[in-house]
Motif scaffolding. Structure first.
Motif, short mmCIF file in Angstrom:
data_model
loop_
_atom_site.label_atom_id
_atom_site.label_comp_id
_atom_site.label_asym_id
_atom_site.label_seq_id
_atom_site.Cartn_x
_atom_site.Cartn_y
_atom_site.Cartn_z
N SER A 15 0.82 -1.21 0.00
CA SER A 15 0.00 0.00 0.00
C SER A 15 0.85 1.26 0.00
CB SER A 15 -0.94 0.01 1.21
OG SER A 15 -0.19 0.05 2.41
N THR A 16 0.23 2.33 -0.49
CA THR A 16 0.90 3.64 -0.49
C THR A 16 -0.15 4.72 -0.35
OG1 THR A 16 2.43 5.08 -1.69
CG2 THR A 16 0.80 3.90 -3.01
N GLU A 17 0.25 5.86 0.19
CA GLU A 17 -0.65 7.00 0.35
C GLU A 17 -0.48 7.95 -0.82
OE1 GLU A 17 -0.16 8.88 4.11
OE2 GLU A 17 -0.59 7.07 5.26
N LEU A 18 -1.61 8.51 -1.27
CA LEU A 18 -1.61 9.44 -2.39
C LEU A 18 -2.41 10.68 -2.02
CD1 LEU A 18 -2.63 6.92 -5.21
CD2 LEU A 18 -0.31 7.68 -4.69
N ILE A 24 -4.78 8.45 -16.66
CA ILE A 24 -4.20 7.50 -17.61
C ILE A 24 -2.90 8.06 -18.18
CG2 ILE A 24 -4.52 6.34 -19.84
CD1 ILE A 24 -7.51 6.24 -19.22
N GLY A 25 -1.83 7.27 -18.10
CA GLY A 25 -0.54 7.68 -18.61
C GLY A 25 0.25 8.59 -17.67
N GLU A 26 -0.29 8.89 -16.51
CA GLU A 26 0.37 9.81 -15.57
C GLU A 26 1.08 9.03 -14.48
OE1 GLU A 26 -0.79 13.63 -12.68
OE2 GLU A 26 -2.32 12.18 -13.27
N THR A 27 2.24 9.52 -14.07
CA THR A 27 2.97 8.99 -12.93
C THR A 27 2.97 10.01 -11.81
OG1 THR A 27 4.43 7.67 -14.34
CG2 THR A 27 5.19 8.10 -12.11
N ILE A 28 2.56 9.60 -10.62
CA ILE A 28 2.57 10.51 -9.48
C ILE A 28 3.35 9.87 -8.34
CG2 ILE A 28 0.36 11.53 -10.14
CD1 ILE A 28 -0.93 9.95 -7.88
N LYS A 29 3.70 10.68 -7.35
CA LYS A 29 4.47 10.18 -6.21
C LYS A 29 3.54 9.73 -5.09
CE LYS A 29 8.59 13.02 -7.07
NZ LYS A 29 9.49 14.05 -6.52
N GLY A 30 3.90 8.58 -4.52
CA GLY A 30 3.23 8.10 -3.33
C GLY A 30 4.15 8.26 -2.14
N SER A 31 3.64 7.93 -0.98
CA SER A 31 4.45 8.03 0.24
C SER A 31 4.00 6.95 1.22
CB SER A 31 4.30 9.41 0.88
OG SER A 31 2.95 9.66 1.23
N ASN A 32 4.85 6.73 2.23
CA ASN A 32 4.54 5.79 3.30
C ASN A 32 4.16 4.41 2.76
OD1 ASN A 32 4.95 7.81 5.26
ND2 ASN A 32 2.83 8.49 5.09
N VAL A 33 5.04 3.85 1.94
CA VAL A 33 4.80 2.52 1.39
C VAL A 33 4.92 1.48 2.51
CG1 VAL A 33 5.62 0.77 -0.22
CG2 VAL A 33 5.63 3.18 -0.89
N SER A 34 3.99 0.54 2.50
CA SER A 34 4.06 -0.54 3.49
C SER A 34 3.73 -1.87 2.84
CB SER A 34 3.09 -0.28 4.65
OG SER A 34 1.75 -0.34 4.21
N ILE A 35 4.35 -2.93 3.33
CA ILE A 35 4.09 -4.30 2.89
C ILE A 35 3.60 -5.06 4.10
CG2 ILE A 35 5.04 -6.40 1.89
CD1 ILE A 35 7.16 -4.69 0.54
N SER A 36 2.39 -5.62 4.00
CA SER A 36 1.79 -6.26 5.18
C SER A 36 0.93 -7.44 4.76
CB SER A 36 0.94 -5.23 5.94
OG SER A 36 -0.05 -4.67 5.09
N PRO A 37 0.65 -8.37 5.68
CA PRO A 37 -0.19 -9.52 5.36
C PRO A 37 -1.63 -9.09 5.13
CG PRO A 37 0.31 -9.47 7.70
CD PRO A 37 1.14 -8.40 7.06
N GLY A 38 -2.33 -9.80 4.22
CA GLY A 38 -3.71 -9.46 3.92
C GLY A 38 -4.46 -10.61 3.29
N GLY A 39 -5.46 -10.27 2.49
CA GLY A 39 -6.41 -11.25 1.96
C GLY A 39 -7.61 -11.29 2.88
N LYS A 40 -8.83 -11.25 2.31
CA LYS A 40 -10.01 -11.17 3.15
C LYS A 40 -10.13 -12.38 4.08
CE LYS A 40 -13.72 -9.17 1.79
NZ LYS A 40 -13.47 -7.88 2.48
N GLY A 41 -9.74 -13.57 3.60
CA GLY A 41 -9.79 -14.74 4.46
C GLY A 41 -8.84 -14.63 5.63
N GLU A 99 -6.18 7.26 -0.16
CA GLU A 99 -6.35 8.68 -0.48
C GLU A 99 -7.30 9.30 0.54
OE1 GLU A 99 -7.96 11.47 -4.19
OE2 GLU A 99 -8.61 9.39 -3.96
N ASN A 100 -6.74 10.13 1.42
CA ASN A 100 -7.54 10.84 2.43
C ASN A 100 -8.41 9.90 3.28
OD1 ASN A 100 -6.57 13.39 1.48
ND2 ASN A 100 -8.09 13.33 -0.18
N GLY A 101 -7.82 8.79 3.70
CA GLY A 101 -8.52 7.86 4.58
C GLY A 101 -9.34 6.81 3.86
N ASP A 102 -9.60 7.02 2.56
CA ASP A 102 -10.32 6.02 1.77
C ASP A 102 -9.32 5.17 1.01
OD1 ASP A 102 -12.92 6.82 2.50
OD2 ASP A 102 -12.83 8.48 1.07
N ASN A 103 -9.80 4.03 0.46
CA ASN A 103 -8.86 3.18 -0.25
C ASN A 103 -9.47 2.58 -1.50
OD1 ASN A 103 -10.00 0.37 0.48
ND2 ASN A 103 -9.78 1.35 2.47
#
Length: 282
Positions: A15-18, A24-41, A99-103
């Protein structure tokens, strides 16, 4: 408290914050990248385990580093992983844009779609106190699990996400259905005339509507300062299962699940934000 069996997806979340979403075709910068366990199950299994549930996880991982990490994480929460199997595909991956608390979430299923045909599901489900299912694994596996649970009178909690065109005949076999507002609108119009014991429509900060044989009951949410809503629905489902397994009625279980879901949004990360039982009591 009886055994809570979760059959579903096991992922790794990146995940990353934006500040805004890219065009389309645009590159923007994210921040606070994290790698964590997931999957709904896996999320629902961890949510239930952190709240004191006796949990078994049934799912698929890849023979890769992500799979090893996912398995170690489940073990760290004292979840029974006897029936977590490996496949040649990569471990499932979810990419989360905050993005602003939503995902917004993109899921690459990988091993979650590689279930063997000779699963010992009957042995696994027969002695469960409640069965948790979602829609991130092949429907044929979910349907088989539901039929077995019905055979042994095991209550079923089904989170219909991501939503699909589920046959009404299948939904009639579900004990507790937990769609959010958007998913509820996409389910069959005559769903409420089906034989589910209760349809719990989760409405984020507006709480939950319980649709059952008595009509509609609204259970309010608990106001908090939301930081990250990722995993709030999974927390709700895991907590609801624990509450039912401990003897609470539906409304009491929903109140408990609302408390857990609210607390989960106050921290970043689907599983990291999931509360322990003492946090809810506090």
């Amino acid at each position: 408290m009886g055994k809570i069996v979760v059959i579903g997806s096991i992922n790794v979340d990146i995940s990353t914050e934006l500040n805004d979403l890219p065009q389309i075709g645009e590159t923007i910068k994210g921040s606070n990248v994290s790698i964590s366990p997931g999957g709904k199950g896996a999320n629902q299994a961890v949510a239930a385990a952190k709240l004191g549930g006796d949990v078994m996880m049934v799912g698929m991982i890849g023979e890769d580093a992500f799979g090893a990490d996912a398995l170690a994480n489940l073990n760290s929460h004292c979840i029974d992983v006897t029936n977590v199997w490996t496949a040649s595909e990569t471990t499932g991956l979810a990419m989360i844009l905050r993005e602003n608390g939503d995902n917004r979430i993109i899921v690459a299923s990988g091993a979650n779609n590689a279930w063997p045909v000779d699963l010992p599901l009957e042995t696994i489900i027969a002695n469960a106190s409640i069965l948790l299912l979602q829609n991130e694994i092949p429907f044929v596996v979910t349907e088989k699990a539901v039929n077995i649970a019905n055979l042994y009178n095991v209550p079923i909690l089904f989170d219909p996400a991501p939503v699909d065109h589920f046959p009404l005949s299948f939904l009639r076999k579900i004990t507790y259905l937990t769609p959010n507002e958007t998913e509820f609108k996409q389910l069959p119009e005559d769903l409420l005339q089906a034989e589910t014991k209760a349809v719990l429509v989760t409405q984020a900060k507006h709480g939950v509507e319980i649709h059952d044989e008595t009509g509609i009951t609204h259970v309010p949410a608990f106001p908090v300062d939301t930081v990250d809503s990722t995993g709030a629905g999974d927390t709700f489902n895991g907590a609801f299962a624990v509450a039912l397994a401990s003897g609470k009625n539906v409304q009491g279980a929903v109140t408990f699940a609302n408390q857990a879901a609210a607390l989960s949004t106050t921290k970043i990360g689907a599983q990291k934000g999931m509360p322990k039982l003492n946090e809810i009591k506090d």
